[in-house]
Write an enzyme that holds these catalytic residues in place. Structure first.
Site, PDB file in Angstrom:
ATOM      1  N   HIS A   1      52.057  10.718 -71.760  1.00 38.91           N
ATOM      2  CA  HIS A   1      51.881  12.100 -72.247  1.00 38.91           C
ATOM      3  C   HIS A   1      52.107  12.095 -73.758  1.00 38.91           C
ATOM      4  O   HIS A   1      53.207  12.360 -74.243  1.00 38.91           O
ATOM      5  CB  HIS A   1      52.869  13.032 -71.534  1.00 38.91           C
ATOM      6  CG  HIS A   1      52.555  14.493 -71.680  1.00 38.91           C
ATOM      7  ND1 HIS A   1      52.350  15.339 -70.608  1.00 38.91           N
ATOM      8  CD2 HIS A   1      52.383  15.269 -72.775  1.00 38.91           C
ATOM      9  CE1 HIS A   1      52.080  16.570 -71.031  1.00 38.91           C
ATOM     10  NE2 HIS A   1      52.101  16.550 -72.351  1.00 38.91           N
TER      11      HIS A   1
ATOM     12  N   GLN B   1      59.172  15.777 -74.239  1.00 39.02           N
ATOM     13  CA  GLN B   1      59.495  17.158 -74.589  1.00 39.02           C
ATOM     14  C   GLN B   1      60.809  17.658 -73.987  1.00 39.02           C
ATOM     15  O   GLN B   1      61.346  18.656 -74.442  1.00 39.02           O
ATOM     16  CB  GLN B   1      58.344  18.075 -74.170  1.00 39.02           C
ATOM     17  CG  GLN B   1      57.111  17.885 -75.048  1.00 39.02           C
ATOM     18  CD  GLN B   1      55.912  18.689 -74.566  1.00 39.02           C
ATOM     19  OE1 GLN B   1      55.188  18.248 -73.689  1.00 39.02           O
ATOM     20  NE2 GLN B   1      55.699  19.863 -75.128  1.00 39.02           N
TER      21      GLN B   1
ATOM     22  N   ASN C   1      47.656  11.929 -70.166  1.00 38.32           N
ATOM     23  CA  ASN C   1      47.564  13.363 -70.371  1.00 38.32           C
ATOM     24  C   ASN C   1      46.694  13.698 -71.579  1.00 38.32           C
ATOM     25  O   ASN C   1      46.914  13.155 -72.673  1.00 38.32           O
ATOM     26  CB  ASN C   1      48.963  13.938 -70.611  1.00 38.32           C
ATOM     27  CG  ASN C   1      48.934  15.446 -70.843  1.00 38.32           C
ATOM     28  OD1 ASN C   1      48.699  16.215 -69.914  1.00 38.32           O
ATOM     29  ND2 ASN C   1      49.146  15.870 -72.076  1.00 38.32           N
ATOM     30  N   GLU C   2      45.736  14.565 -71.368  1.00 37.88           N
ATOM     31  CA  GLU C   2      44.882  15.072 -72.443  1.00 37.88           C
ATOM     32  C   GLU C   2      44.409  13.982 -73.402  1.00 37.88           C
ATOM     33  O   GLU C   2      44.720  14.014 -74.607  1.00 37.88           O
ATOM     34  CB  GLU C   2      45.591  16.196 -73.210  1.00 37.88           C
ATOM     35  CG  GLU C   2      45.855  17.408 -72.339  1.00 37.88           C
ATOM     36  CD  GLU C   2      46.295  18.651 -73.115  1.00 37.88           C
ATOM     37  OE1 GLU C   2      46.591  18.536 -74.323  1.00 37.88           O
ATOM     38  OE2 GLU C   2      46.320  19.734 -72.512  1.00 37.88           O
TER      39      GLU C   2
HETATM   40  C1  BGC Z   1      50.224  19.551 -73.686  1.00 40.67           C
HETATM   41  C2  BGC Z   1      51.673  19.951 -73.669  1.00 40.67           C
HETATM   42  C3  BGC Z   1      51.921  21.080 -74.661  1.00 40.67           C
HETATM   43  C4  BGC Z   1      51.094  22.271 -74.219  1.00 40.67           C
HETATM   44  C5  BGC Z   1      51.253  23.494 -75.100  1.00 40.67           C
HETATM   45  C6  BGC Z   1      49.265  20.704 -73.770  1.00 40.67           C
HETATM   46  O1  BGC Z   1      48.330  20.409 -74.752  1.00 40.67           O
HETATM   47  O2  BGC Z   1      49.932  18.684 -72.623  1.00 40.67           O
HETATM   48  O3  BGC Z   1      52.451  18.832 -73.974  1.00 40.67           O
HETATM   49  O4  BGC Z   1      53.253  21.403 -74.784  1.00 40.67           O
HETATM   50  O5  BGC Z   1      49.729  21.935 -74.176  1.00 40.67           O
HETATM   51  O6  BGC Z   1      50.840  23.241 -76.406  1.00 40.67           O
END
Ligand code: BGC
Length: 389
Positions: free
Chosen positions: A109, A19, A152-153
């Protein structure tokens, strides 16, 4: 009177490699971006401007910075590790330490190398082994990093993969999306475990960061809410049992009725992503996580708001921090708070939702700290918030 946080509480901002770095050309997403409304392009050029980013973090008074190592740069071709990119990330770790900033590093990520995707992505039987090899290659540069986030997530990643496979990207929050394919979820758990083994053997503290979606039962739909939450969130929390920490990421809530996810209530205040303005999300997410994972320390690895009105960011974040403080007072073991995001960055297909504490000129890449950044720096310096008014 105000609220104060435990001594040594970490205050920082978060980012992710794709990002902000720019030109992540060997990644799977780079090719797919032509199908999205906007491309990442040079992003915030943080691949080159990271010293400026770290100076900002330090000068604001923040004590921690979460950033990503990009797999597609470290291993652009399977088995070929780029020493130059690894050295770059090592310089970032050292750059944090020299400035008195605690580095928190994310190893994955959302984006993967293009070759990994071509070879079957997470659904390939070889995925966990491939991720393990990448983690092993990164180990030498993680010396001195006290918190390592493996993936991540994973829940969001698995739901997005499902949505992309179905040929559409559903609008709205992750929690309202179709449940992930279980094979994909299992593969991510296996990859996380492989990474944990490698990191643990090297004496590093590791965990993963979960999108906490605050599933709230409406009209007595508790059983439906629990059934909804399991594939989309709780199975990933379950997999964090025994980890060194868990990352909580919270933005909004999702109400669950008898038939599933309900839309944002009529007339509710919304943010630039269309999500409901719901700062209580953070305290609730921490309570939910602490309840599922007793004994596992929590780090808030993301929380923030997409808004063009910076005063609204302060309003949202103060309320979120009040909720976080209440959860701490109830006994949750929270070690720090990382705001999403340091910079106005590439929001996966669009530059419109601005989550940043700092704006970035898209042509000159000049950074400009917003009042909310100074406000959060003040919160960090005083380790708490003064009472409003
Ligand atoms: C993610 C980020 C994203 C943010 C806002 C999260 O789900 O880890 O990469 O930019 O939320 O949408």
């Amino acid at each position: 009177m105000g609220i104060s946080f435990p001594q040594g509480f970490l205050w920082g901002a978060a980012s992710s490699a794709h990002q902000i770095e720019g030109n992540n050309v060997a990644s799977d997403l780079w090719g797919l971006e032509s199908r999205l409304p906007e491309r990442s392009g040079d992003a915030c050029d943080s691949y080159h401007r990271w010293p400026e980013d770290l100076d900002l973090v330090r000068d604001l008074g923040l004590t921690a910075y979460r950033f990503g190592v990009e797999w597609a740069r470290v291993e652009p071709v399977e088995g070929q590790v780029s020493r130059a990119h690894l050295a770059h990330y090592r310089r970032m770790v050292e750059g944090c330490l020299e400035r008195g900033i605690t580095p928190i590093v994310t190893l994955h990520h959302f984006t993967s190398p293009m070759w990994f995707q071509r070879e079957g992505g997470w659904r390939s039987g070889a995925a966990a082994g491939r991720f393990r090899a990448y983690v092993r290659a990164v180990l030498p540069i993680l010396d001195g990093v006290p918190w390592v986030c493996t993936i991540n997530e994973p829940n969001m990643l698995a739901m997005m993969a499902e949505a992309i496979r179905d040929g559409h990207r559903e609008p709205g929050v992750a929690g309202a999306m179709a449940a992930p394919d279980q094979a994909m979820a299992d593969a991510l758990v296996a990859a996380h475990r492989a990474a944990r083994e490698e990191l643990g053997a090297a004496g590093l503290r590791a965990g993963w960061t979960i999108a906490n979606q605050n599933f709230q039962a409406e009209d007595g739909a508790e059983a439906e809410r629990d059934a909804w939450a399991w594939p989309r969130e709780d199975q990933f929390l379950e997999a964090a049992k025994g980890d060194d920490f868990v990352g909580v990421q919270a933005y909004t809530r999702v109400r669950i009725g008898r038939q599933g996810a309900l839309p944002v209530p009529d007339g509710a205040r919304r943010t630039l992503t269309g999500w409901e303005f719901y700062p209580d999300a953070l305290g609730d997410a921490v309570r939910h996580t602490a309840g599922k994972l007793p004994g596992v320390p929590i780090l808030v690895t993301e929380n923030g708001i997409a808004t063009a009105d910076d005063a609204e960011r302060v309003e949202y974040t103060s309320a979120a921090l009040a909720g976080l403080h209440a959860a701490l007072a109830e006994g949750a073991d929270v070690r720090g708070y990382l705001h999403w995001s340091l910079l106005d960055n590439y929001e996966w297909g669009s530059w419109a939702p601005t989550f940043g504490l700092v704006s970035v000129d898209r042509e000159t890449f000049a950074r400009d700290a917003k009042p909310s950044a100074r406000w959060l720096g003040e919160v960090a310096r005083s380790n708490g918030l003064r009472a409003a008014g």
